[in-house]
Design a protein around this motif. Structure first.
Motif, PDB file in Angstrom:
ATOM      1  N   UNK A  27       0.828  -1.210   0.000  1.00 28.27           N
ATOM      2  CA  UNK A  27       0.000   0.000   0.000  1.00 28.27           C
ATOM      3  C   UNK A  27       0.859   1.254   0.000  1.00 28.27           C
ATOM      4  N   UNK A  28       1.938   1.252   0.766  1.00 29.10           N
ATOM      5  CA  UNK A  28       2.766   2.448   0.843  1.00 29.10           C
ATOM      6  C   UNK A  28       3.567   2.670  -0.440  1.00 29.10           C
ATOM      7  N   UNK A  29       3.896   1.587  -1.147  1.00 27.61           N
ATOM      8  CA  UNK A  29       4.540   1.766  -2.453  1.00 27.61           C
ATOM      9  C   UNK A  29       3.587   2.467  -3.411  1.00 27.61           C
ATOM     10  N   UNK A  30       2.331   1.988  -3.478  1.00 24.66           N
ATOM     11  CA  UNK A  30       1.320   2.614  -4.335  1.00 24.66           C
ATOM     12  C   UNK A  30       1.068   4.047  -3.891  1.00 24.66           C
ATOM     13  N   UNK A  31       0.992   4.243  -2.571  1.00 21.80           N
ATOM     14  CA  UNK A  31       0.767   5.586  -2.027  1.00 21.80           C
ATOM     15  C   UNK A  31       1.885   6.544  -2.443  1.00 21.80           C
ATOM     16  N   UNK A  32       3.130   6.091  -2.342  1.00 17.51           N
ATOM     17  CA  UNK A  32       4.248   6.945  -2.714  1.00 17.51           C
ATOM     18  C   UNK A  32       4.207   7.334  -4.182  1.00 17.51           C
ATOM     19  N   UNK A  33       3.846   6.380  -5.046  1.00 18.44           N
ATOM     20  CA  UNK A  33       3.727   6.692  -6.466  1.00 18.44           C
ATOM     21  C   UNK A  33       2.606   7.699  -6.716  1.00 18.44           C
ATOM     22  N   UNK A  34       1.463   7.507  -6.032  1.00 14.98           N
ATOM     23  CA  UNK A  34       0.329   8.414  -6.225  1.00 14.98           C
ATOM     24  C   UNK A  34       0.672   9.835  -5.785  1.00 14.98           C
ATOM     25  N   UNK A  35       1.336   9.959  -4.641  1.00 15.09           N
ATOM     26  CA  UNK A  35       1.720  11.288  -4.163  1.00 15.09           C
ATOM     27  C   UNK A  35       2.737  11.924  -5.108  1.00 15.09           C
ATOM     28  N   UNK A  36       3.699  11.102  -5.586  1.00 18.71           N
ATOM     29  CA  UNK A  36       4.696  11.640  -6.520  1.00 18.71           C
ATOM     30  C   UNK A  36       4.072  12.171  -7.799  1.00 18.71           C
ATOM     31  N   UNK A  37       3.091  11.479  -8.331  1.00 16.84           N
ATOM     32  CA  UNK A  37       2.402  11.935  -9.538  1.00 16.84           C
ATOM     33  C   UNK A  37       1.616  13.216  -9.257  1.00 16.84           C
ATOM     34  N   UNK A  38       0.953  13.268  -8.090  1.00 18.30           N
ATOM     35  CA  UNK A  38       0.119  14.427  -7.763  1.00 18.30           C
ATOM     36  C   UNK A  38       0.939  15.691  -7.581  1.00 18.30           C
ATOM     37  N   UNK A  39       2.076  15.595  -6.878  1.00 13.50           N
ATOM     38  CA  UNK A  39       2.874  16.789  -6.620  1.00 13.50           C
ATOM     39  C   UNK A  39       3.721  17.179  -7.823  1.00 13.50           C
ATOM     40  N   UNK A  40       3.813  16.316  -8.817  1.00 14.11           N
ATOM     41  CA  UNK A  40       4.555  16.654 -10.024  1.00 14.11           C
ATOM     42  C   UNK A  40       5.941  16.070 -10.098  1.00 14.11           C
TER      43      UNK A  40
END
Length: 397
Positions: A27-40
């Protein structure tokens, strides 16, 4: 977790703990990718995201394994309990930092290191070091969890104040929907994965591990939630790379907090669900303990002549030990009582020699999958305390 520990059989509890480690890491791997995409910081793309996911997993496991291996080597060469404790505490943090510095998952690295250390701890270090490590780590975990819940409580208040009336109503509705989706998805996954495994693996060993559908319902409701979700919510950035506020951050924190509260309420209905599922009584989980106690006693009895010759014990002492061990075996067979570890013989050397052989037999039982880690830790604790009574009586008095 506390409710589940009192209601669930040990096998079910161990499965839930193992699931929690793997699920949190994923879950935290997916979360990190999602946050990285959102912040640019990252961009969407099948190949790019797949590469980042693979790097997080493979790199995290490799970093954790490497640091744990180095930590085991150091622990075997450190005799001072405080130094050994320091090395033990540095292993998960070192794994996390190494993984994060390479763009991998620090959480998976820490999980991997923890699994390696849990397998090697019974044969690494001294009894005094292990007792200190257990005490300090338990306190540290309690303080970290407490601090985390305090922080999220503060954040939740701030998040609520940042929501309008319409957004707050939408947040409450999202709490209900997300909680239902989480529980439903987990239960559905437990059923689908079980039947897929049955279709692929028809071995007798796999058949022996099957559980009923009711037991899967219990596992679905008893899944561990809380600390990792709270940490993830707190780690959501306040701003994007452009300097603009992170979209709906207050709503994310509020919904996360609300879902945790709702899912924790499962503990209120869990006792009734466990009774409905007709799971074995946790109090009946004594077969492995009795097997381990009997094996240790028989190991000590068989090794008595060799250990006596090794330390130069006289015949009278050996005969007394043999009588004590045979009496302990008879008591265990008659009452199931494991009252065989509290003896304080006059000859310390012979007793310590037998403890070495008992500990080796205990590790062998775990390696042969005849006992689980819970039984190993419980009996290892008793062996460590018995050793400390002989070598450091002031530490246990």
């Amino acid at each position: 977790m506390g409710v589940g520990a009192r209601l669930l059989p040990r096998r079910n509890l161990m499965v839930l703990k193992a699931e929690g480690l793997v699920n949190d890491g994923t879950a935290l791997v997916v979360y990190g990718l999602a946050v990285g995409v959102t912040v640019g910081e990252e961009h969407l793309g099948v190949l790019h995201v797949s590469w980042l996911f693979a790097l997080s997993y493979v790199g995290g496991v490799a970093a954790g394994g490497l640091v744990a291996w180095l930590g085991v080597l150091v622990r075997r060469r450190v005799s001072d309990p405080l130094s050994a404790n320091l090395v033990f505490l540095l292993i998960p943090f070192g794994s996390y930092l190494l993984a994060e510095s390479t763009g991998s998952s620090g959480v998976l690295a820490a999980v991997t290191a923890g699994l390696v250390i849990s397998q090697t701890s019974p044969t690494t270090g001294s009894a005094e070091a292990r007792r200190q490590i257990v005490a300090s780590w338990s306190l540290g975990t309690f303080l970290l969890n407490g601090a985390l819940f305090v922080l999220v409580g503060i954040e939740a208040q701030s998040a609520v104040r940042g929501l309008t009336g319409t957004t707050l109503a939408r947040g409450l509705a999202m709490v209900v929907v997300v909680a239902l989706v989480l529980s439903g998805t987990r239960i559905a996954f437990l059923f689908v994965s079980a039947y897929l495994i049955r279709a692929v693996d028809r071995r007798p060993q796999q058949r022996a591990r099957r559980v009923s559908g009711r037991a899967r319902i219990v596992s679905g409701l008893a899944g561990f939630r809380g600390a990792v979700s709270l940490a993830a919510a707190l780690a959501v950035p306040v701003t994007l790379d452009s300097g603009e506020p992170f979209p709906d951050r207050d709503l994310i924190v509020f919904v996360t907090f609300g879902v945790i509260v709702v899912t924790l309420l499962h503990g209120l209905v869990l006792p009734g669900v466990v009774r409905w599922a007709r799971l074995p009584d946790p109090a009946a989980d004594g077969a492995e303990e009795r097997l381990a106690h009997e094996t240790l006693l028989r190991t000590a009895l068989a090794a008595l002549p060799e250990a006596a010759a090794e330390v130069g014990a006289d015949g009278e002492l050996v005969d007394r030990y043999r009588l004590e061990l045979e009496a302990a075996l008879a008591d265990l067979a008659a009452s199931g009582s494991p009252d065989a570890f509290g003896r304080d013989p006059r000859d310390t050397a012979l007793h310590l020699a037998l403890l070495v052989r008992k500990r080796a037999a205990l590790v062998r039982l775990r390696a042969e999958h005849r006992i689980d880690d819970t039984v190993l830790v419980a009996l290892e604790t008793r062996l460590d305390i018995e050793e400390l009574r002989l070598t450091h009586p002031e530490a246990v008095d």
